[in-house]
Design a protein around this motif. Structure first.
Motif, mmCIF file in Angstrom:
data_model
loop_
_atom_site.group_PDB
_atom_site.id
_atom_site.type_symbol
_atom_site.label_atom_id
_atom_site.label_comp_id
_atom_site.label_asym_id
_atom_site.label_seq_id
_atom_site.Cartn_x
_atom_site.Cartn_y
_atom_site.Cartn_z
ATOM 1 N N SER A 14 6.805 12.135 1.562
ATOM 2 C CA SER A 14 6.133 10.884 1.197
ATOM 3 C C SER A 14 4.904 11.110 0.325
ATOM 4 N N SER B 189 -0.500 -2.261 3.299
ATOM 5 C CA SER B 189 -0.980 -0.879 3.231
ATOM 6 C C SER B 189 -0.083 0.108 3.952
ATOM 7 N N HIS B 190 0.604 -0.322 5.005
ATOM 8 C CA HIS B 190 1.405 0.628 5.776
ATOM 9 C C HIS B 190 2.479 -0.100 6.571
ATOM 10 N N ARG C 158 1.670 10.382 2.976
ATOM 11 C CA ARG C 158 1.489 8.980 3.388
ATOM 12 C C ARG C 158 1.681 8.753 4.894
ATOM 13 N N GLU D 96 5.855 -3.225 0.360
ATOM 14 C CA GLU D 96 5.051 -2.520 -0.628
ATOM 15 C C GLU D 96 4.702 -3.430 -1.801
ATOM 16 N N THR E 180 10.138 4.167 -1.525
ATOM 17 C CA THR E 180 8.839 3.588 -1.853
ATOM 18 C C THR E 180 7.974 4.633 -2.540
ATOM 19 N N THR E 181 6.820 4.190 -3.041
ATOM 20 C CA THR E 181 5.933 5.120 -3.749
ATOM 21 C C THR E 181 4.495 5.102 -3.243
ATOM 22 N N ARG E 182 4.083 4.020 -2.596
ATOM 23 C CA ARG E 182 2.662 3.873 -2.247
ATOM 24 C C ARG E 182 2.405 3.589 -0.771
#
Length: 297
Positions: free
Chosen positions: A106, A32-33, A109, A27, A75-77
């Motif tokens: 999430s 992105s993923h 997400r 992250e 995580t956050t994003r």
């Protein structure tokens, strides 16, 4: 182009701190993923002479949805993609409930990547029919989307009979994006993806030399696939493509050429794989991701 990472499920081990550090580093590096492979049970080659599949009882696999639930809190994003969850051997309502929970925890997400799998042994262990998996996965897609978007569902199929029932809470995304994995070598798979999927996860075995794309003529494959999407009455733009880039091998220049080749055939995303380079720690995988980030930014 979105660039994600493939969780090194075979090599990262079982230390929660290392797993957390890997996800947080991915992250922080701007990926992105995180994609995760799926197998529930492996064959013991001693008990199955002649077993020729790459994964056995000695190959570690973290369960994707449980893993994503843990990583959602770390995580956050960064997004999460199962690539791919072997859907037809699973109970559909349970997958709908689990995926909705991951999506909630999430903050929306999750992208659920699904596929047929290739182990009859695994299907037998789950009490599922390997022979009908193609038909079943299309039925499952319809049921998943119904359960993710409706308060109450009435739907009867070959494998379920749901009358006036629903899951609660519903996911953040209604529906959760549902992508299909499949091989360009299978006409049935390509037509199924064209009819049903929100996107195509085109994963293939690692290519160690020069990082060519996994087809003799990938542009022709994509044109054929887009024709199937049009035949299904859909816009090809509604079924985007994600590819794979094996950064365990080659040089940064190889990685750049492969990224550009995927982009040239319309891929909107890539998943970078660091497994099979001989790494023995999460830190080594993270270091390779940092090297790739600098090369592919």
């Amino acid at each position: 182009m979105r660039i994600g990472v493939t969780f090194p499920t075979h090599e990262i081990g079982t230390d929660p701190a290392a797993i957390r550090a890997y996800a947080q580093a991915a992250e922080a590096l701007g990926y992105s993923h995180i994609s995760a492979y799926d197998h529930l049970i492996g064959a013991d080659p001693v008990e199955h002479p002649g077993f020729d599949k790459p994964y056995t009882v000695d190959t570690p696999f973290h369960e994707p949805l449980t893993l994503f639930g843990f990583l959602a809190a770390c995580t956050t994003r960064i997004g999460f993609t199962s690539a791919v969850l072997v859907l037809p051997m699973r109970q559909t309502v349970l997958v709908a409930k689990q995926a909705a929970e991951v999506d909630i925890l999430s903050g929306g997400r999750l992208r659920l990547g699904v596929g047929l799998g290739r182990y009859d042994l695994e299907y037998r262990a789950m009490g599922a029919d390997f022979r009908t998996r193609g038909r079943r996965i299309e039925d499952q897609a319809a049921l998943l989307r119904a359960l993710w978007t409706r308060r109450s569902v009435t739907l009867k199929g070959a494998d379920w009979d749901i009358a006036g029932s629903g899951i609660n809470p519903l996911p953040v995304q209604r529906p959760i994006p549902l992508w299909f994995g499949g091989s360009y070598a299978s006409e049935a798979a390509m037509r199924r993806i064209a009819r049903v999927s929100d996107g195509w996860l085109w994963y293939a075995p690692p290519v160690k030399t020069g990082h060519p794309l996994p087809a003799p003529d990938p542009a022709a494959v994509i044109e054929r696939f887009r024709a199937y999407v049009r035949e299904a009455g859909r816009d090809p733009a509604a079924v985007p493509l994600e590819g794979r880039l094996d950064i365990a091998y080659g040089t940064p220049e190889d990685w750049q050429r492969t990224r550009d080749a995927w982009r040239s055939i319309g891929a909107v995303a890539l998943a970078l794989n660091t497994m099979d380079a001989g790494f023995t720690s999460a830190d080594q995988h993270i270091a390779r991701l940092e090297q790739a980030r600098n090369a592919l930014a």
